[in-house]
Every structure is written in structure tokens, then in C-alpha cells.
Design a protein around this motif. Structure first.
Motif, PDB file in Angstrom:
ATOM      1  N   MET A  61       0.828  -1.204   0.000  1.00  0.00           N
ATOM      2  CA  MET A  61       0.000   0.000   0.000  1.00  0.00           C
ATOM      3  C   MET A  61       0.867   1.260   0.000  1.00  0.00           C
ATOM      4  O   MET A  61       0.600   2.216  -0.746  1.00  0.00           O
ATOM      5  N   ILE A  62       1.919   1.261   0.803  1.00  0.00           N
ATOM      6  CA  ILE A  62       2.810   2.421   0.872  1.00  0.00           C
ATOM      7  C   ILE A  62       3.484   2.659  -0.475  1.00  0.00           C
ATOM      8  O   ILE A  62       3.584   3.803  -0.944  1.00  0.00           O
ATOM      9  N   ILE A  63       3.938   1.569  -1.120  1.00  0.00           N
ATOM     10  CA  ILE A  63       4.576   1.701  -2.430  1.00  0.00           C
ATOM     11  C   ILE A  63       3.580   2.260  -3.446  1.00  0.00           C
ATOM     12  O   ILE A  63       3.913   3.140  -4.255  1.00  0.00           O
ATOM     13  N   ALA A  64       2.344   1.758  -3.409  1.00  0.00           N
ATOM     14  CA  ALA A  64       1.314   2.237  -4.333  1.00  0.00           C
ATOM     15  C   ALA A  64       1.031   3.726  -4.117  1.00  0.00           C
ATOM     16  O   ALA A  64       0.867   4.488  -5.071  1.00  0.00           O
ATOM     17  N   VAL A  65       0.969   4.139  -2.851  1.00  0.00           N
ATOM     18  CA  VAL A  65       0.730   5.553  -2.537  1.00  0.00           C
ATOM     19  C   VAL A  65       1.878   6.421  -3.061  1.00  0.00           C
ATOM     20  O   VAL A  65       1.659   7.492  -3.643  1.00  0.00           O
ATOM     21  N   LEU A  66       3.107   5.950  -2.847  1.00  0.00           N
ATOM     22  CA  LEU A  66       4.272   6.707  -3.325  1.00  0.00           C
ATOM     23  C   LEU A  66       4.269   6.831  -4.845  1.00  0.00           C
ATOM     24  O   LEU A  66       4.586   7.897  -5.398  1.00  0.00           O
ATOM     25  N   LEU A  67       3.917   5.740  -5.534  1.00  0.00           N
ATOM     26  CA  LEU A  67       3.841   5.800  -6.995  1.00  0.00           C
ATOM     27  C   LEU A  67       2.739   6.755  -7.445  1.00  0.00           C
ATOM     28  O   LEU A  67       2.903   7.490  -8.428  1.00  0.00           O
TER      29      LEU A  67
END
Length: 548
Positions: free
Chosen positions: A515-521
Motif C-alpha cells: 500500500m505504501i509503495i502504491a501511494v508513493l507511486l
């Protein structure tokens, strides 16, 4: 419906597109055969070296056409064959081939530098830094995953390991023969392809059996060496010769398909929502290679642009190379479409998309006199050979991007790089070593499993950012950019929608890392889109315009 009709209509569409839309794009981009390319102006004998169009097409095609144009269409067939076929045809012609072609030309006009450097020149240094970090981390993930895929393949099929090793030896001999012995390309190609066939036979006679961990180590050592070795010695000739295997598989499958003329059995359309998710945006991130893939822009601006002999070669290599991959993707969807729904589901559960594709192509090749087993094994070997190509190409690209990130480049004009300064981190061996080390760490730790599910969205975000870079570049030169701007908007919609769905799903599932990676992207995409919009407005108002 007959599968023969689908493949004939698709090939005719791709051929007409190359003759018409490809020519239109070449005119819009102002390709000049007399203009010196970076392969000549920056020739260094390692990365920058001019290659004849057929050789470079083989290298480029082998680099972009791995297993992805097979896995994507076969997997997306869950939505029905019609949405997949339409996305391959129209997406390939008007988005994917445009993306590859314009990325290549833009890189050539920027001294053979990467998309990140194009963003730096036309959007700003913040955009370059954000893109560089994102692209490099994506490539490290690709390196890790493909090393695992290849190691598993070599353990399961030791004959493929022996054949691949022999392929490399043949490629080195071929490279020295062409570039140092000035031998005929046609004669050398015939001999080289004949030796590849012998290598396949010897591979089956003398299989090379090693453990998984040993293969992983060997593959990363190979990736390091291939990344820093002059491109004409191994990478370019091996990709060129390997491309004949793929050409042969495609040609054989096409002939066998036309002879057998199977009927499409899979439903044309199964519904907007399936087990994969919603058709929009899932279809457009599942079928990447074969329609549009951001990885292609890294190849085009990473290795291909540094070897382009003439600007006019960019049309056949960039636009034409992508259309050939679209043909492969069409064959892939047909191998799934000729199955009944229940059989398709069972095949996906038991063997996966590559096994389904290999069996389908093996069936088509039986019409040429080969047994089902031989045909299936040949198709599987070709797919594994191109997975290896993706590994070393991705490693070289990671090295380029890492070096560029820590290098200051001064450019006197749109076409010439006057000087470049960088510290120890801009050294090719350091950049390669760090990239390979982190890739190996990710592969052996198993952590790649946690972030791989988001790769489809990340890959298509790369495509959107490449189209963004080219659109701003064209606008700043005062040229029409509608043919890249509208595809860019569509790809941003796809990417942001896919990331939004991923954020919600991972939040509900408690997978906070993903989820954090998706938010950053998601944030990365929004920030770069904002910066590009500012640059486009400046270009429209006549500010900071660069001369052509």
C-alpha cells in the motif's frame, strides 16, 4: 470465428499502420538520414557504436520481447478474446509503437541519453531525480525476478542452460567476425543461425544441471560482465542471433495456424468484472508488452539510441519492432482463444500462461511435421532465451540510469553533449555492482514477492512518463505533440486508476508495504504530471522554447 481471420486481419492492420501512420510520425519528427547520430558523435566502442539496421532491430526486438507479450495476453483472456485483441491492435498501433518510436528519437536528439535526462532538460531536475529513482528501483526488481525465473527454468530444463551457454559463445564469435573480421552479415547470419540449431541439439545431448542457488549466483555474475562489456562483443550479436529463434517461432506458428485454421472457442467477452478485477484498468496493465510497455522506453533510450546508425532507421526499429511484438501477442491470445473456457481455466491453473502458450504453439508446429513434444519444447526454449535477454539488458539499463543520476551533464544544444562530470558513483563498474548486488539480495531473500504484484502499474507508469517527456520536448520545440499527448493522458488515467484500486485493496487486506509503495507511486505520477503541465503551459506561451 476462425483464428486465421483474426491473425490475418491483425497482420494487415499492423502492416498498413507501418506504411501510413509510421510514415506520418517519421515526417512529424523530422527524421534526417544525413544527421549524425550519437552512435557516431559519441562513439566509445563500449556503449556507443553504430549498428546496421537489421542487427539493431534484432537486438532491440530481443530486448523488448521477453515472456511478457505472452503472459499478458494469455492471462487477460479471462475478460474474453475480443477486448484483448482490440487492445493489442489499436493500443499497439496508436500508443505502444508511438511510445517506442518517439522515445528512441527523443533520446537520439538528446545525445543518446535516457528518458530521465530528457525529463531533466524539458521538465526540470526534480522530475529527473524522481524518475531516475523510480526507474532504477523498477529495474532492480526486474533483475531480481528474471534471475529467479531463469534459474528455475535452468533447474527444470538443464538442456536450456547448456544451449544458452553455447548461444553466448556463438554470439561472441559472431561479434568478432562482423566487427573485427568485416565478414558478410548475410553469410555470418546464416552460419550463426545454423550454429544455434546445433547448440540446441548439443544442449539436449549434454544438459547442464546445477542447483538453484548456484544458478542465481552465476546469472548475476553474467549480468555484471554483460553490462560492462562492449555492446558489440556479446549483447548486440547475441540478441541479433536470438531474434531469429523468435522470428522462426512466430513464422512457424503463423504457417501452422493458417494450415490448421482452428476455431476460436473462448467467449468473445466474459464481463466487465472477472477474477482479475475490472476490465478498466486491469486489462491495460495486464497486457503491457504487446500493446504498450514502459520498459520499452528504457530500452529504446538506454541501449538502442546509442547504436542507431541513421535517424531514419528509427522507424523500422522503434515503430516496426513494436508491431512485430504485437504479432507475437496476437498469437499468444489465439493460443488461449482456441480453447474452451473450462480447458483454458484448467490450463492456467496447471501450467500457467507460458506452458499454455508453448503447448498451443507446439500444436501449430505439428502441421509443419514436428511432434507436439518437440514443438512445445522449442517454444519454451525460445521464451527462456528471451528471459535471459531481458536480464542482461535490464542490468545494463540500471547501470546507465544509476550513472546518469550521479552525473552532471552540460549540453550546448539539443543534439550535442559538451561535457559530463561525475564522481565515483558515476563509474560504470560501481553502478553495475550496486545494481547487481541489490538485485541479488532481493532475489535470494525472497522479498521481491511482496512488491512484484504492483509491477504492472509501475511499468505502465513508466510508459506514461516517457510519453510525458516526449510531449513536453516536442511542445518546447514548437512541434505538434498530439500523437503523444493524448496517449499520455490515457496512460495516466490507467495508471492512477490501477494504483487507486491497489491502495484500497491492500489497505483492506492489511498489506501495508504494498500500500505504501502504491501511494508513493501515485504521488510520483501526480507530481510529475503537475511539473509537465507547467512546462507545457510555458511552451504554449512561448517561454523557454528550444529550437529544433
Amino acid at each position: 470465428m476462425s483464428a486465421s481471420i483474426l491473425i490475418i486481419v491483425s497482420i494487415c492492420a499492423f502492416f498498413l499502420a507501418y506504411l501510413t501512420y509510421g510514415a506520418f510520425l517519421a515526417k512529424k519528427l523530422g527524421l534526417d538520414p544525413t544527421k549524425q547520430t550519437p552512435a557516431h558523435s559519441r562513439r566509445d566502442g563500449v556503449d556507443y557504436i553504430p549498428a546496421r539496421a537489421p542487427v539493431l532491430l534484432g537486438h532491440h526486438f530481443a530486448s523488448i520481447a521477453g515472456a511478457a507479450p505472452i503472459i499478458g495476453p494469455v492471462t487477460a483472456a479471462a475478460f474474453g478474446w475480443v477486448p484483448v485483441a482490440l487492445w493489442i491492435i489499436f493500443g499497439g498501433i496508436f500508443i505502444g509503437a508511438v511510445h517506442d518510436f518517439t522515445s528512441l528519437v527523443a533520446s537520439v536528439r538528446h545525445g543518446g541519453r535516457s528518458i530521465g535526462e530528457i525529463i531533466n532538460d524539458n521538465v526540470g531536475p526534480t522530475g529527473k531525480r524522481l524518475f531516475g529513482i523510480f526507474a532504477w528501483l523498477t529495474l532492480v526488481l526486474i533483475i531480481a525476478v528474471f534471475a529467479i525465473v531463469i534459474a528455475n527454468t535452468f533447474v527444470a530444463v538443464p538442456a536450456a542452460a547448456s544451449a544458452s551457454t553455447l548461444f553466448m559463445i556463438i554470439a561472441i564469435i559472431f561479434g568478432f567476425t562482423i566487427y573485427r573480421g568485416n565478414a558478410s552479415l548475410a553469410v555470418s547470419s546464416i552460419v550463426g543461425v545454423a550454429l544455434l540449431i546445433v547448440a540446441i541439439w548439443l544442449g539436449n545431448m549434454f544438459p547442464l544441471a546445477l542447483s538453484f542457488n548456484i544458478w542465481v549466483v552465476v546469472l548475476f555474475i553474467y549480468a555484471f560482465v554483460a553490462s560492462v562489456t562492449p555492446v558489440w562483443i556479446l549483447l548486440q550479436p547475441r540478441d541479433y542471433l536470438n531474434s531469429f529463434l523468435l522470428y522462426g517461432m512466430i513464422a512457424g506458428a503463423l504457417v501452422g495456424l493458417l494450415i490448421s485454421n482452428p476455431t476460436i472457442q473462448l467467449p468473445a467477452y466474459t464481463g466487465f468484472k472477472t477474477g482479475l478485477g475490472y476490465l478498466f484498468p486491469v486489462l491495460f496493465v495486464t497486457v503491457a508488452c504487446g500493446a504498450i510497455s514502459g520498459f520499452h522506453s528504457l530500452v529504446a533510450s538506454g541501449t538502442t539510441a546509442k547504436q542507431l546508425d541513421k535517424e531514419t532507421d528509427a522507424r523500422v526499429i522503434g515503430y516496426g519492432g513494436m508491431l512485430i511484438e504485437c504479432v507475437l501477442a496476437t498469437i499468444a491470445i489465439i493460443t488461449a482463444a482456441v480453447l474452451l473456457q473450462d480447458n483454458y481455466v484448467e490450463a492456467m491453473k496447471s501450467g500457467g500462461p507460458v506452458a499454455l502458450f508453448s503447448a498451443g504453439v507446439g500444436g501449430f508446429l505439428t502441421k509443419l511435421g514436428l511432434s507436439q513434444q518437440v514443438g512445445t519444447s522449442f517454444a519454451a526454449l525460445v521464451v527462456s532465451a528471451f528471459a535471459l535477454t531481458t536480464l542482461d539488458t535490464a542490468t545494463r539499463l540500471a547501470r546507465f540510469i544509476f550513472q546518469e543520476f550521479f552525473t552532471e551533464v552540460k549540453q550546448d544544444s539539443q543534439d550535442a553533449v559538451s561535457s559530463a562530470k561525475g564522481g565515483v558513483l558515476s563509474n560504470m563498474f560501481v553502478g553495475t555492482g550496486i545494481s547487481v548486488f541489490l538485485g541479488a539480495l532481493l532475489a535470494l531473500s525472497g522479498e521481491w514477492n511482496k512488491i512484484w504484484p504492483i509491477f504492472g502499474s509501475a511499468n505502465q507508469l513508466l510508459a506514461a512518463l516517457a510519453l510525458l517527456a516526449v510531449s513536453v520536448w516536442l511542445a518546447r520545440m514548437g512541434k505538434d505533440n498530439s500523437f503523444t499527448k493524448y496517449p499520455m493522458v490515457f496512460m495516466f488515467l490507467v495508471t492512477l486508476s490501477a494504483l487507486g484500486i491497489t491502495i484500497m485493496q491492500t489497505l483492506n487486506a492489511g498489506n501495508y508495504l504494498l500500500m505504501i509503495i502504491a501511494v508513493l507511486l501515485f504521488i510520483l505520477a501526480v507530481v510529475l504530471a503537475y511539473l509537465a503541465n507547467v512546462a507545457l503551459k510555458d511552451a504554449a506561451s512561448g517561454q523557454n522554447t528550444i529550437g529544433a
